[in-house]
Design a protein around this motif. Sequence first.
Motif, PDB file in Angstrom:
ATOM      1  N   GLY A 101      87.599  57.188  88.575  1.00  0.00           N
ATOM      2  CA  GLY A 101      87.490  58.468  89.270  1.00  0.00           C
ATOM      3  C   GLY A 101      86.057  58.800  89.652  1.00  0.00           C
ATOM      4  N   ARG A 102      85.169  57.817  89.486  1.00  0.00           N
ATOM      5  CA  ARG A 102      83.745  57.949  89.821  1.00  0.00           C
ATOM      6  C   ARG A 102      83.012  58.950  88.931  1.00  0.00           C
ATOM      7  N   GLN A 103      83.531  59.136  87.735  1.00  0.00           N
ATOM      8  CA  GLN A 103      82.885  60.022  86.784  1.00  0.00           C
ATOM      9  C   GLN A 103      82.115  59.201  85.752  1.00  0.00           C
ATOM     10  N   HIS A 104      80.881  59.619  85.483  1.00  0.00           N
ATOM     11  CA  HIS A 104      80.067  58.990  84.452  1.00  0.00           C
ATOM     12  C   HIS A 104      80.197  59.755  83.138  1.00  0.00           C
ATOM     13  N   ALA A 105      80.218  59.013  82.035  1.00  0.00           N
ATOM     14  CA  ALA A 105      80.112  59.671  80.738  1.00  0.00           C
ATOM     15  C   ALA A 105      78.726  60.284  80.613  1.00  0.00           C
ATOM     16  N   ARG A 106      78.641  61.430  79.982  1.00  0.00           N
ATOM     17  CA  ARG A 106      77.368  62.146  79.905  1.00  0.00           C
ATOM     18  C   ARG A 106      76.504  61.700  78.735  1.00  0.00           C
ATOM     19  N   LYS A 107      77.098  61.068  77.747  1.00  0.00           N
ATOM     20  CA  LYS A 107      76.321  60.600  76.598  1.00  0.00           C
ATOM     21  C   LYS A 107      76.885  59.271  76.126  1.00  0.00           C
ATOM     22  N   GLY A 108      76.088  58.562  75.342  1.00  0.00           N
ATOM     23  CA  GLY A 108      76.445  57.208  74.958  1.00  0.00           C
ATOM     24  C   GLY A 108      77.316  57.077  73.726  1.00  0.00           C
ATOM     25  N   SER A 109      77.759  58.192  73.160  1.00  0.00           N
ATOM     26  CA  SER A 109      78.653  58.142  72.004  1.00  0.00           C
ATOM     27  C   SER A 109      79.875  59.014  72.274  1.00  0.00           C
ATOM     28  N   ILE A 110      80.952  58.734  71.561  1.00  0.00           N
ATOM     29  CA  ILE A 110      82.176  59.513  71.737  1.00  0.00           C
ATOM     30  C   ILE A 110      82.153  60.749  70.851  1.00  0.00           C
ATOM     31  N   GLU A 111      81.671  60.564  69.625  1.00  0.00           N
ATOM     32  CA  GLU A 111      81.694  61.669  68.665  1.00  0.00           C
ATOM     33  C   GLU A 111      80.436  61.645  67.794  1.00  0.00           C
ATOM     34  N   GLY A 112      79.400  62.311  68.248  1.00  0.00           N
ATOM     35  CA  GLY A 112      78.181  62.439  67.460  1.00  0.00           C
ATOM     36  C   GLY A 112      77.673  61.106  66.963  1.00  0.00           C
ATOM     37  N   ASP A 113      77.393  61.045  65.647  1.00  0.00           N
ATOM     38  CA  ASP A 113      76.898  59.801  65.054  1.00  0.00           C
ATOM     39  C   ASP A 113      77.947  59.197  64.121  1.00  0.00           C
ATOM     40  N   ALA A 114      79.221  59.427  64.412  1.00  0.00           N
ATOM     41  CA  ALA A 114      80.302  58.917  63.568  1.00  0.00           C
ATOM     42  C   ALA A 114      80.312  57.386  63.547  1.00  0.00           C
ATOM     43  N   ASP A 115      80.846  56.828  62.468  1.00  0.00           N
ATOM     44  CA  ASP A 115      80.969  55.381  62.338  1.00  0.00           C
ATOM     45  C   ASP A 115      82.111  54.867  63.212  1.00  0.00           C
ATOM     46  N   ALA A 116      82.146  53.549  63.370  1.00  0.00           N
ATOM     47  CA  ALA A 116      83.274  52.925  64.068  1.00  0.00           C
ATOM     48  C   ALA A 116      84.563  53.238  63.316  1.00  0.00           C
ATOM     49  N   ARG A 117      85.672  53.238  64.050  1.00  0.00           N
ATOM     50  CA  ARG A 117      86.977  53.505  63.457  1.00  0.00           C
ATOM     51  C   ARG A 117      87.803  52.222  63.445  1.00  0.00           C
ATOM     52  N   MET A 118      88.401  51.924  62.289  1.00  0.00           N
ATOM     53  CA  MET A 118      89.159  50.692  62.129  1.00  0.00           C
ATOM     54  C   MET A 118      90.638  50.913  62.446  1.00  0.00           C
ATOM     55  N   PHE A 119      91.250  49.898  63.067  1.00  0.00           N
ATOM     56  CA  PHE A 119      92.689  49.973  63.300  1.00  0.00           C
ATOM     57  C   PHE A 119      93.464  49.799  62.008  1.00  0.00           C
TER      58      PHE A 119
END
Length: 215
Positions: A101-119
């Motif tokens: 949709g030609r939209q850029h994410a505004r920051k390089g993380s999804i949720e603050g400084d949270a750790d990776a999430r495991m499946f």
Amino acid sequence: MSGRLRILVTGFGPFPGAPFNPTMPLVKRLTALRRPAFDDVALSSHIFDVTYAAVDRELPELIAKHRPQALLMFGLAGRTGYLRIESRARNAVTTRFPDAGRQHARKGSIEGDADARMFGPHTDKLLRAALATGIDARPSRDAGAYLCNYLSWRAIEAVNDDNDLCLAQFVHVPPLAHDGTAAPGKSSITLEALVDAGEAMLMEMVKLTRQASRA
């Protein structure tokens, strides 16, 4: 556990640099399968537009509508020649490339400084199920920083919400030619091989979801 087991299978549409996304025919083929193991399974499907807004809007809607107990997600890894079974979602999103949709994410993380999430530990079992079909499948700890990783993050988040969702898994597939044959110079995997591996993983997901639902 009463009622039919409910599993949602998803893919993505085309995006910049990938006018053909093989997850679309893959999801269609998988949810059309008729097997005794699926007689008491309600399979539903969805193809996401490759936008952050679509994932944020449609994933909660799909969970509310279908009340899936498991979510099996597929995405395209255009530079990978094998099947990648993702073990986690990174807390990362690219700010360099726009979505479809030609939209850029505004920051390089999804949720603050949270750790990776495991499946979860089921990832290894799905990998073994895929390998048993003879396909080149490998574990992966890096789902990228684009929509596949973003959907993975939101799906794991949803597993921890107050709903029926027990398990989620993301799988990256290699590129294919439009007719379902292997993409020249990129992979030896065909659509038929992907369907076989997808069916094996889906059957394993059915078994694991039954176990999780009874626990």
